[in-house]
Design a protein around this motif. Structure first.
Motif, PDB file in Angstrom:
ATOM      1  N   ARG A  46       0.849  -1.184   0.000  1.00  0.00           N
ATOM      2  CA  ARG A  46       0.000   0.000   0.000  1.00  0.00           C
ATOM      3  C   ARG A  46       0.883   1.232   0.000  1.00  0.00           C
ATOM      4  O   ARG A  46       1.803   1.349   0.801  1.00  0.00           O
ATOM      5  N   ARG A  47       0.592   2.166  -0.897  1.00  0.00           N
ATOM      6  CA  ARG A  47       1.359   3.400  -0.890  1.00  0.00           C
ATOM      7  C   ARG A  47       0.844   4.277   0.239  1.00  0.00           C
ATOM      8  O   ARG A  47      -0.314   4.184   0.639  1.00  0.00           O
ATOM      9  N   GLN A  64      -5.516   9.862   5.405  1.00  0.00           N
ATOM     10  CA  GLN A  64      -6.836   9.285   5.663  1.00  0.00           C
ATOM     11  C   GLN A  64      -7.906  10.356   5.575  1.00  0.00           C
ATOM     12  O   GLN A  64      -7.728  11.464   6.056  1.00  0.00           O
ATOM     13  N   ILE A  65      -9.023  10.022   4.930  1.00  0.00           N
ATOM     14  CA  ILE A  65     -10.196  10.880   4.880  1.00  0.00           C
ATOM     15  C   ILE A  65     -11.386  10.065   5.369  1.00  0.00           C
ATOM     16  O   ILE A  65     -11.297   8.854   5.524  1.00  0.00           O
ATOM     17  N   MET A  66     -12.479  10.740   5.599  1.00  0.00           N
ATOM     18  CA  MET A  66     -13.705  10.061   6.005  1.00  0.00           C
ATOM     19  C   MET A  66     -14.735  10.196   4.887  1.00  0.00           C
ATOM     20  O   MET A  66     -14.944  11.287   4.354  1.00  0.00           O
ATOM     21  N   PRO A  70     -13.625   5.369   7.358  1.00  0.00           N
ATOM     22  CA  PRO A  70     -12.284   5.889   7.080  1.00  0.00           C
ATOM     23  C   PRO A  70     -11.722   5.260   5.804  1.00  0.00           C
ATOM     24  O   PRO A  70     -11.862   4.063   5.577  1.00  0.00           O
ATOM     25  N   VAL A  71     -11.096   6.086   4.963  1.00  0.00           N
ATOM     26  CA  VAL A  71     -10.504   5.624   3.707  1.00  0.00           C
ATOM     27  C   VAL A  71      -9.093   6.190   3.618  1.00  0.00           C
ATOM     28  O   VAL A  71      -8.873   7.374   3.854  1.00  0.00           O
ATOM     29  N   ALA A 117      -6.158   2.993   7.508  1.00  0.00           N
ATOM     30  CA  ALA A 117      -7.502   2.429   7.689  1.00  0.00           C
ATOM     31  C   ALA A 117      -7.597   1.084   6.964  1.00  0.00           C
ATOM     32  O   ALA A 117      -6.909   0.859   5.961  1.00  0.00           O
ATOM     33  N   PRO A 118      -8.444   0.189   7.454  1.00  0.00           N
ATOM     34  CA  PRO A 118      -8.639  -1.070   6.730  1.00  0.00           C
ATOM     35  C   PRO A 118      -9.190  -0.796   5.327  1.00  0.00           C
ATOM     36  O   PRO A 118      -9.829   0.238   5.104  1.00  0.00           O
TER      37      PRO A 118
END
Length: 100
Positions: free
Chosen positions: A14-15, A19-21, A26-27, A31-32
């Protein structure tokens, strides 16, 4: 040595990202990985679109995207929301791209 030395092409790295919501999901960041999908109904078919959203949620989707390609779709969706605010799909909003 790689994480999967037998099949190194299967390693997923994963680069780094911020994190944003998206609503309460969460993305990005650490985050998962979230499960996302998109409806394929005609957006003006509000009951059909809602049924697809509910089916996707029941199947485990964290985020369901809905295409709202024209002003008629926006008006119908907002009209439905006014009749039953939040009763069918939870939190959602509607916007059109800026016109040139």
């Amino acid at each position: 040595m790689s994480l999967n030395h037998i099949r190194p092409w299967r390693n997923i790295y994963r680069r780094e990202s911020r994190q944003i919501m998206v609503g309460n999901v969460p993305v990005g960041g650490d985050a998962p990985i979230s499960v996302q999908t998109m409806t394929n109904t005609v957006t003006t078919d509000i009951p059909g679109t809602i049924a697809q959203v509910q089916a996707a949620a029941e199947a485990g989707a964290d985020i369901v995207r809905i295409s709202v390609p024209d002003e008629d779709s926006v008006a119908r969706a907002q009209g439905h929301r006014a009749r039953k605010p939040g009763a069918d799909c939870g939190r959602y909003s509607f916007s059109l791209p800026a016109r040139n």
